[in-house]
Design an enzyme around this catalytic site. Structure first.
Site, PDB file in Angstrom:
ATOM      1  CB  CYS A  22      57.442  49.996  78.550  1.00  0.00           C
ATOM      2  SG  CYS A  22      58.663  49.209  79.612  1.00  0.00           S
ATOM      3  CB  CYS A  25      62.423  51.814  79.564  1.00  0.00           C
ATOM      4  SG  CYS A  25      62.148  50.220  78.784  1.00  0.00           S
ATOM      5  CG  ASP A 421      45.719  93.968  88.261  1.00  0.00           C
ATOM      6  OD1 ASP A 421      45.328  94.637  89.226  1.00  0.00           O
ATOM      7  OD2 ASP A 421      46.509  94.397  87.408  1.00  0.00           O
TER       8      ASP A 421
END
Length: 724
Positions: A22, A25, A421
């Protein structure tokens, strides 16, 4: 330090992590690694099951392993170029493992449920339930107890702790109740384990699907190459190819590595790099990229980049880094996940005591306490952000957009202005000599101007020189050459000083410009051409016009950005008239013209000071300062420079639509993250009070907890079909 100790050789080390179940952890491992000496930064990715750690050179990697082992997890270093399981392969193994577990657990749980629901609860019935529940809880559910015990040794807890405590409490109470006049909860313990195993099975399957982008990218590469040595063609594994080797590629085969064509011509399918389906013509001297497909002729190429240096390897690395990084919005989820488990245990104990005092019934108190433990598992919270990032960045790579980190997804939603650009983004960037007029002989004019420009590296200069050669003019070599960025050039040719550039440069040098040339300049510029003048001996002798064709999707891109509520701005070194003519063709009304290369960053800054949140689209070389200054830099890579440091997003082809697509995909990914977090928070917020109030059966809680994790991953998987 002893000689056999492994030390960090570079700034970042990647580890496989085992034992995470999970998000709490992942957060715990991250904190422990982060506290170790020599660790500058650590990010642990629960969804990707890996840790990326930035170390000072010489740091003892063994101390990290030891520190992580002490808290019940394990890590192993991944070296560059190492053959290793992908996350998708690991999840596939998890699917098989959990699939076997859930099937076997169900074979015991189904008759267990039947016994509990059918007939009176006699001693014989209780003993049979006990016998059926025992293998489910202690064999198929052993993974929860094993991990919970590891966490307990290091005074830690995670979702396995909640599941273990809940099932053991229900099982232990039932053993006692078997010999007393109390109802048993063997079926609750068995069903909780089975449902959570089923949830783990579906979760692993969904996470495997979410992580397949890396696997698919790796599968694109060729496995073998046909090496040409002493006139003989030999098939060798791709790992044996070295830079400088000559490789034969036949029609229909994949290009094995990056290289330069030495013999032959062909067309290549480069869609895996750029997202563009149209084939690209290639001839001698052209660069080709590994994993693209040779569609026509036999070619011989010289390998230039192999292994981890190829464009494909860099793409994989960028996607992995993006998937491993964390979005700012994830920090809240991490903090909550990290403190959630101990709080839930406290709430569950309080619920048990409260119900026991209120009713005097141990069974009721236990049932409600277990329901709190099971329903509160923060799995969905931990999966909400990383799975969305994993799928979103993977889908981007398939479409030709590389997100360099997770922060981009959050930043993109605030962009209100995109600066393009002009050259190479809105236009193809391939200038051609469109027209010229002179008061001397054409060949003399083209010879002097073409020779002067032949020493220039600028696309306009190259276009003029090439245009002169195409008109059968033999060019010479200038004796002296000076480049004046943004203004023009000067060159000495056979003792004659030739100047080519803008009218302002001519004026600064005191050269006379007649009205004829000024009128012609205006005429060329009103047609969208880039026009300039050339002269010598104090007099301008002609006007040159070059043209850069617009990309066919430029206008659609601007319209799409407008639909997003985003303004498009064009920045160019062209004069105002030329720039406005081009802007009108693509639908851009806001033009920043006559901007020198070094001034682009200042223009971005000016818009930011005016309150705009700016994205800049450029080629990542001359535009690097502007890309860095912008709130979001989009670097056009076209497959040759996929690791452009200055951009936040790399657009793999020159198609301007990718700029719009990247904003849309980033926005969709961030919306998915917010949806996931909302439902994960809402689920826990709404469900825990129901469990405390005794309105939630533990078995229903187990099913709901498993469903919440799967639903979050499934919601993220919707991004896999985005844009296609």
């Amino acid at each position: 330090m002893s000689d056999n100790v492994t030390t960090a050789k570079g700034p970042e080390v990647v580890f496989d992590v085992e034992g995470m179940t999970c998000a709490s952890c992942a957060l715990r491992i991250e904190r422990v690694i982060g506290k170790q000496e020599g660790v500058e930064a650590a990010v642990v990715n629960y969804a990707g099951q890996e840790a990326r750690v930035t170390l000072t050179p010489g740091t003892d990697v063994e101390q990290l392993r030891s520190a992580v082992d002490k808290i019940g997890y394990s890590i192993s270093e991944i070296t560059a170029g190492e053959e290793r399981e992908t996350p998708a392969q690991r999840y596939d193994a998890e699917v098989r493992y959990q699939g076997r577990n859930v099937i076997l657990a169900a074979l015991f749980t189904i008759p267990l449920m039947a016994l509990s629901m059918l007939g009176p609860e006699t001693l014989t019935s209780k003993v049979w339930q006990w016998a059926l529940a025992t293998p489910v809880v202690f064999v198929f559910g052993w993974q929860f107890h094993r991990i919970a015990a590891k966490r307990a040794k290091s005074l830690g807890a995670n979702m396995d702790t909640l599941i273990s405590i809940g099932t053991l409490a229900a099982y232990g109470f039932s053993v006692w109740a078997t010999f007393t006049d109390q109802p048993v909860f063997f079926e609750t313990a068995g069903m909780i384990v089975t449902l959570i195993l089923l949830g783990r099975f579906f979760e692993a399957k969904a996470k495997g699907n979410a992580s397949r982008a890396i696997t698919k990218l790796l599968e694109l590469g060729a496995k073998q190459a046909r090496i040409l040595r002493d006139g003989t063609e030999t098939m060798v594994p791709i790992e044996d190819v070295r830079a400088g080797d000559h490789i034969v590629v036949k029609p229909g085969e994949k290009i094995p590595v990056d290289g330069v064509i030495q013999t032959g011509s062909t067309s290549l399918d480069e869609s895996m790099l750029t997202g563009e389906s149209l084939p690209v013509d290639k001839a001698v001297g052209d660069t080709v990229y590994g994993a693209t497909i040779n569609q026509q002729g036999r070619i011989v190429l010289e390998a230039s980049r192999v292994g981890s240096d190829t464009a494909l390897a860099q793409i994989v690395r960028l996607v992995e880094e993006a998937q491993a990084s964390k979005a700012p919005v994830q920090r809240l989820a991490d903090k909550i996940s990290g403190i959630f488990v101990p709080i839930v245990i406290a709430i569950a104990v309080a619920t048990f005591i409260g119900w026991l005092l209120a009713t005097g019934e141990v069974a009721t108190a236990l049932r409600n306490g277990v329901a709190v433990l099971i329903i509160a598992c923060p799995c969905a919270l931990g999966l909400a952000t990383p799975t969305a990032i994993m799928v979103g960045s993977g889908r981007g790579a398939q479409l030709g957009v590389l997100f360099k980190n997770a922060e981009v997804f959050e930043r993109a939603k605030t962009i209100d202005t995109v600066i393009f650009d002009k050259t190479g983004t809105l236009t193809r960037g391939a200038m051609t000599l469109a027209a010229f007029e002179t008061d001397v002989e054409d060949d003399l004019f083209l010879y002097l101007v073409g020779t002067a420009e032949s020493a220039s590296e600028h696309p306009i200069g190259k276009a003029v020189a090439l245009g002169a050669e195409e008109r059968d003019v033999d060019l010479g070599t200038p004796d002296e050459f000076t480049n004046l960025p943004g203004r023009g050039i000067t060159a000495t040719i056979q003792d004659m000083a030739v100047t080519v550039g803008k009218t302002k440069l001519m004026a600064d040098l005191g050269m006379h410009i007649s009205d004829r040339w000024l009128d012609l300049l205006e005429q060329y510029e009103s047609n969208g051409h880039t026009a300039f003048v050339a002269g010598w001996n104090g007099e301008v002798h002609g006007v040159i016009a070059v043209a850069d064709t617009l990309r066919p999707t430029a206008a659609d891109t601007v319209a799409g950005l407008r639909d997003l509520g985003t303004d498009a701005v064009m920045i160019t070194g062209d004069n105002q008239r030329t720039a406005e003519a081009i802007g009108a063709q693509v639908g851009i009304s806001r033009i920043l013209a006559e901007v020198l290369p070094g001034e682009k960053s200042a223009e971005v800054q000016r818009l930011q000071r005016a309150g705009h949140v700016v994205a800049f689209v450029g080629d990542g070389i001359n535009d690097a300062p502007a890309l860095t200054q912008a709130d979001l830099g989009m670097a056009v890579g076209t497959g040759t420079d996929v690791a452009i440091e200055s951009g936040d997003i790399v657009l793999m082809s020159g198609d301007p639509r990718l700029a719009e697509l990247s904003l849309r995909l980033a926005g969709a990914t961030f919306r998915t993250i917010k949806q996931n977090l909302f439902w994960a928070f809402a689920y826990n917020t709404a469900a825990i009070p129901l469990a405390i109030a005794g309105l939630l059966n533990p078995m229903v809680a187990a099913a709901a907890m498993a469903f919440s994790s799967v639903s979050v991953v499934t919601n993220s998987l919707r991004l896999r079909s985005y844009g296609g």
